[in-house]
Enzyme design. Structure first.
Site, PDB file in Angstrom:
ATOM      1  N   HIS A 244       0.792  -1.227   0.000  1.00 43.98           N
ATOM      2  CA  HIS A 244       0.000   0.000   0.000  1.00 43.98           C
ATOM      3  C   HIS A 244       0.835   1.294   0.000  1.00 43.98           C
ATOM      4  O   HIS A 244       0.755   2.105  -0.917  1.00 43.98           O
ATOM      5  CB  HIS A 244      -0.913   0.031   1.234  1.00 43.98           C
ATOM      6  CG  HIS A 244      -1.736  -1.194   1.429  1.00 43.98           C
ATOM      7  ND1 HIS A 244      -2.860  -1.462   0.686  1.00 43.98           N
ATOM      8  CD2 HIS A 244      -1.596  -2.248   2.280  1.00 43.98           C
ATOM      9  CE1 HIS A 244      -3.396  -2.606   1.079  1.00 43.98           C
ATOM     10  NE2 HIS A 244      -2.642  -3.104   2.044  1.00 43.98           N
TER      11      HIS A 244
HETATM   12  C1  BDR Z   1      -3.114   0.756   5.269  1.00 46.78           C
HETATM   13  O1  BDR Z   1      -3.357   0.269   6.580  1.00 46.78           O
HETATM   14  C2  BDR Z   1      -2.174  -0.201   7.156  1.00 46.78           C
HETATM   15  O2  BDR Z   1      -2.382  -1.494   7.621  1.00 46.78           O
HETATM   16  C3  BDR Z   1      -1.097  -0.124   6.120  1.00 46.78           C
HETATM   17  O3  BDR Z   1       0.131   0.292   6.693  1.00 46.78           O
HETATM   18  C4  BDR Z   1      -1.616   0.887   5.128  1.00 46.78           C
HETATM   19  O4  BDR Z   1      -1.235   2.201   5.474  1.00 46.78           O
HETATM   20  C5  BDR Z   1      -3.761  -0.176   4.262  1.00 46.78           C
HETATM   21  O5  BDR Z   1      -5.132  -0.247   4.486  1.00 46.78           O
END
Ligand code: BDR
Ligand code: CA
Length: 314
Positions: A244
């Site tokens: 992400h």
């Molecule tokens: C986001 O949530 C966190 O778990 C990850 O670091 C990312 O920023 C993805 O949904």
């Protein structure tokens, strides 16, 4: 040479946050990292702050300033994601406790001071976690909003739905009230939703290329990603998990990797069922203000080429 882009990274590391920070560390010609601010999210603040220091140490960046910020959302109890990231948030590799220390200043004060001191329109905010620090800064010092060059965030989801509830993505879900403030602040915004990040799988061949770099940061990153992906591999049945947060830094380095649309986006804060939903007016069915560049597609091979090239430079 084009001017370096001044950025603040606001983050809750997190293995994928670590990948974003590594991407910034590997891009010193393009990025001037003014500071890292931490927030509670994936794990509590004590861990996210510790983790940011560990990452600076691992990459031999002792001069990067790390500021601890909010330890809880504006109005709700903190929701964390140890089920994804492990107890520390950086589970996977064996990591030493950091020797580097946090700055004394609070993250929110650092954000406000930096935006007031730097020339208007030169500082970009890169957010990789819940938006609590940014919303607090904007509420306390509304004069900083027009001074922000751009806010590039990982958060939200629309066509893919949510990942923490059927409707909401984790970063927005944790602090929807903060997100509402940020989305309404009139700052030019770019959003990297799950719709984009779910196209970026840590496939075995890609991870093998990272491992082949062979440096201690690259090996630690591989071990982090192998831990991090197991949850999503089980959930989605994919070859690797979605990556992400590095999308935010990749956008600064190579915006042509991404495509999307300027839309109105509003945040749901009222409903229990859909709290934290990013309601994207993709088809422009309302005349609400188009406040966010919402990305939808990414050149996945180009993204991983960039990531691996920059990891090799750390
Ligand atoms: C986001 O949530 C966190 O778990 C990850 O670091 C990312 O920023 C993805 O949904
Ligand atoms: Ca994150």
């Amino acid at each position: 040479m084009t001017e370096k882009r001044k950025i603040i990274i606001d983050t809750d590391p997190g293995q994928d946050d670590a990948a974003a920070i590594f991407l910034a560390f590997g891009s010193p010609d393009e990025i001037d990292l003014l500071g890292i601010t931490t927030v509670a999210g994936n794990v509590p603040l004590s861990y996210t702050s510790r983790n940011a220091l560990i990452l600076c140490e691992l990459c031999n960046r002792p001069s990067v300033k790390v500021f601890a910020g909010a330890d809880r959302p504006l109005k709700r109890p903190l929701v964390t994601a140890e089920h994804v990231h492990g107890k520390t948030g950086l589970d996977g590799p064996v990591l030493e406790e950091p020797k580097l220390e946090l700055q004394k200043q609070h993250a929110v004060d650092f954000i406000i001071e930096t935006l007031r001191n730097e020339p208007a329109g030169t500082v970009t905010l890169c957010t990789l976690g819940p938006l609590t620090n940014i919303a607090t800064a904007l509420t306390r010092a509304p004069d900083i909003a027009p001074r922000v060059r751009e806010l590039v965030m990982m958060g939200g989801g629309f066509f893919e739905g949510g990942n923490i509830t059927p409707a909401a993505e984790f970063n927005i879900y944790v602090d929807p009230e903060a997100a509402k403030i940020v989305f309404g602040a009139g700052i030019p915004m770019v959003m990297m939703p799950l719709d984009v990040t779910h196209q970026l799988l840590t496939r075995k061949d890609r991870v093998a290329r990272m491992r082949a770099i062979g440096s201690p940061p690259a090996i630690a990153m591989v071990e982090m990603l192998e831990f991090f992906e197991r949850f999503d591999v089980e959930k989605y049945g994919s070859d690797g998990g979605p990556l992400h947060d590095p999308t935010v830094i990749a956008y600064l380095l190579k915006p042509s990797l991404f495509s999307g649309r300027l839309c109105n986006v509003e945040i749901e804060t009222g409903s229990e069922l859909t709290a934290g939903m990013t309601v994207v007016d993709w088809w422009h069915v309302t005349d609400r203000k188009r406040n966010v560049q919402v990305m939808r597609h990414v050149d996945a091979d180009g993204f991983f080429d960039l990531l691996i090239e920059r990891f090799a430079r750390i």
